[in-house]
Write a protein that holds these residues in place. Sequence first.
Motif, PDB file in Angstrom:
ATOM      1  N   GLY A  25       0.817  -1.201   0.000  1.00  9.51           N
ATOM      2  CA  GLY A  25       0.000   0.000   0.000  1.00  9.51           C
ATOM      3  C   GLY A  25       0.855   1.257   0.000  1.00  9.51           C
ATOM      4  N   GLY A  26       0.192   2.380  -0.105  1.00  8.31           N
ATOM      5  CA  GLY A  26       0.881   3.666  -0.072  1.00  8.31           C
ATOM      6  C   GLY A  26       1.080   4.244  -1.457  1.00  8.31           C
ATOM      7  N   PRO A  27       1.340   5.537  -1.505  1.00  4.31           N
ATOM      8  CA  PRO A  27       1.411   6.241  -2.785  1.00  4.31           C
ATOM      9  C   PRO A  27       2.567   5.810  -3.683  1.00  4.31           C
ATOM     10  CG  PRO A  27       1.981   7.695  -0.952  1.00  4.31           C
ATOM     11  CD  PRO A  27       1.481   6.420  -0.364  1.00  4.31           C
ATOM     12  N   PHE A  28       3.703   5.383  -3.110  1.00  2.00           N
ATOM     13  CA  PHE A  28       4.844   4.991  -3.937  1.00  2.00           C
ATOM     14  C   PHE A  28       4.503   3.802  -4.830  1.00  2.00           C
ATOM     15  CE2 PHE A  28       8.637   2.360  -4.630  1.00  2.00           C
ATOM     16  CZ  PHE A  28       9.420   3.259  -5.339  1.00  2.00           C
ATOM     17  N   ILE A 105       2.720   8.192   6.900  1.00  2.00           N
ATOM     18  CA  ILE A 105       3.840   8.928   6.321  1.00  2.00           C
ATOM     19  C   ILE A 105       3.378  10.353   6.026  1.00  2.00           C
ATOM     20  CG2 ILE A 105       5.027   6.961   5.264  1.00  2.00           C
ATOM     21  CD1 ILE A 105       3.788   7.845   2.555  1.00  2.00           C
ATOM     22  N   GLU A 106       4.346  11.226   5.846  1.00  3.02           N
ATOM     23  CA  GLU A 106       4.021  12.580   5.411  1.00  3.02           C
ATOM     24  C   GLU A 106       3.652  12.502   3.934  1.00  3.02           C
ATOM     25  OE1 GLU A 106       5.957  17.065   5.214  1.00  3.02           O
ATOM     26  OE2 GLU A 106       7.220  15.369   5.743  1.00  3.02           O
ATOM     27  N   ARG A 114       0.228  14.315   7.620  1.00  2.00           N
ATOM     28  CA  ARG A 114       0.468  12.876   7.729  1.00  2.00           C
ATOM     29  C   ARG A 114      -0.794  12.139   7.301  1.00  2.00           C
ATOM     30  NH1 ARG A 114       5.132  11.487   9.453  1.00  2.00           N
ATOM     31  NH2 ARG A 114       4.591   9.420  10.156  1.00  2.00           N
ATOM     32  N   GLN A 115      -0.600  11.083   6.535  1.00  2.00           N
ATOM     33  CA  GLN A 115      -1.729  10.261   6.093  1.00  2.00           C
ATOM     34  C   GLN A 115      -1.442   8.806   6.417  1.00  2.00           C
ATOM     35  OE1 GLN A 115      -3.594  10.678   2.259  1.00  2.00           O
ATOM     36  NE2 GLN A 115      -2.624  12.674   1.938  1.00  2.00           N
ATOM     37  N   ALA A 116      -2.506   8.073   6.682  1.00  2.00           N
ATOM     38  CA  ALA A 116      -2.391   6.637   6.957  1.00  2.00           C
ATOM     39  C   ALA A 116      -2.718   5.861   5.685  1.00  2.00           C
ATOM     40  CB  ALA A 116      -3.344   6.235   8.071  1.00  2.00           C
ATOM     41  N   PHE A 117      -1.941   4.821   5.435  1.00  2.00           N
ATOM     42  CA  PHE A 117      -2.144   3.937   4.285  1.00  2.00           C
ATOM     43  C   PHE A 117      -2.077   2.495   4.769  1.00  2.00           C
ATOM     44  CE2 PHE A 117      -0.201   7.788   2.606  1.00  2.00           C
ATOM     45  CZ  PHE A 117      -1.026   8.092   1.530  1.00  2.00           C
ATOM     46  N   PRO A 118      -2.787   1.575   4.095  1.00  2.00           N
ATOM     47  CA  PRO A 118      -2.684   0.164   4.480  1.00  2.00           C
ATOM     48  C   PRO A 118      -1.306  -0.393   4.105  1.00  2.00           C
ATOM     49  CG  PRO A 118      -3.985   0.381   2.481  1.00  2.00           C
ATOM     50  CD  PRO A 118      -3.698   1.779   2.958  1.00  2.00           C
ATOM     51  N   GLU A 119      -0.795  -1.319   4.921  1.00  2.00           N
ATOM     52  CA  GLU A 119       0.482  -1.965   4.584  1.00  2.00           C
ATOM     53  C   GLU A 119       0.381  -2.644   3.223  1.00  2.00           C
ATOM     54  OE1 GLU A 119       2.879  -4.401   7.209  1.00  2.00           O
ATOM     55  OE2 GLU A 119       1.714  -3.617   8.893  1.00  2.00           O
TER      56      GLU A 119
END
Length: 154
Positions: A25-28, A105-106, A114-119
């Motif tokens: 997960g996450g934007p990257f 993460i920021e 800061r935002q939360a993302f699923p692993e």
Amino acid sequence: MPTRSAGIVAYRVRSEIEVLLVHPGGPFWRNKDLGAWSIPKGEYEDGQDAEQAARREFAEELGVEVTEPLIALGEVKQRGGKIVTAFAIELDVDTHNIRSNTFEIEWPPRSGKRQAFPEIDRAAFFTLEEAAGKINEGQRPLLERLARLVGGAG
């Protein structure tokens, strides 16, 4: 000393062997596919038991507790030097109802927010051939070991 991770290769046998992979997960990782998927895994410290760590990470990333015996698949080394210890189990998982831990993460970068993302943002079963293209290159030998173990071809 290299980072160590432990994970579980969950598989099911349909017309072919299918393995469960997870997408980070996450934007990257949002628009990355080939080579981005992984077995459910996570880091553990020296002195910790790899099998216990693999079970813990599977539960954290998928919301599924594994209590059945696991089969050791050995270790692989990923390009960045991380050593992954893997275990296999025949297990069917409902990939539409996974529950993953989150991380913060920021985001956007340098925004101060800061935002939360699923692993992991999704999980899916793939044939061994499909999985070979999706999985992190350093984990590909685990698919070959599983194919030999289960007696299928990949």
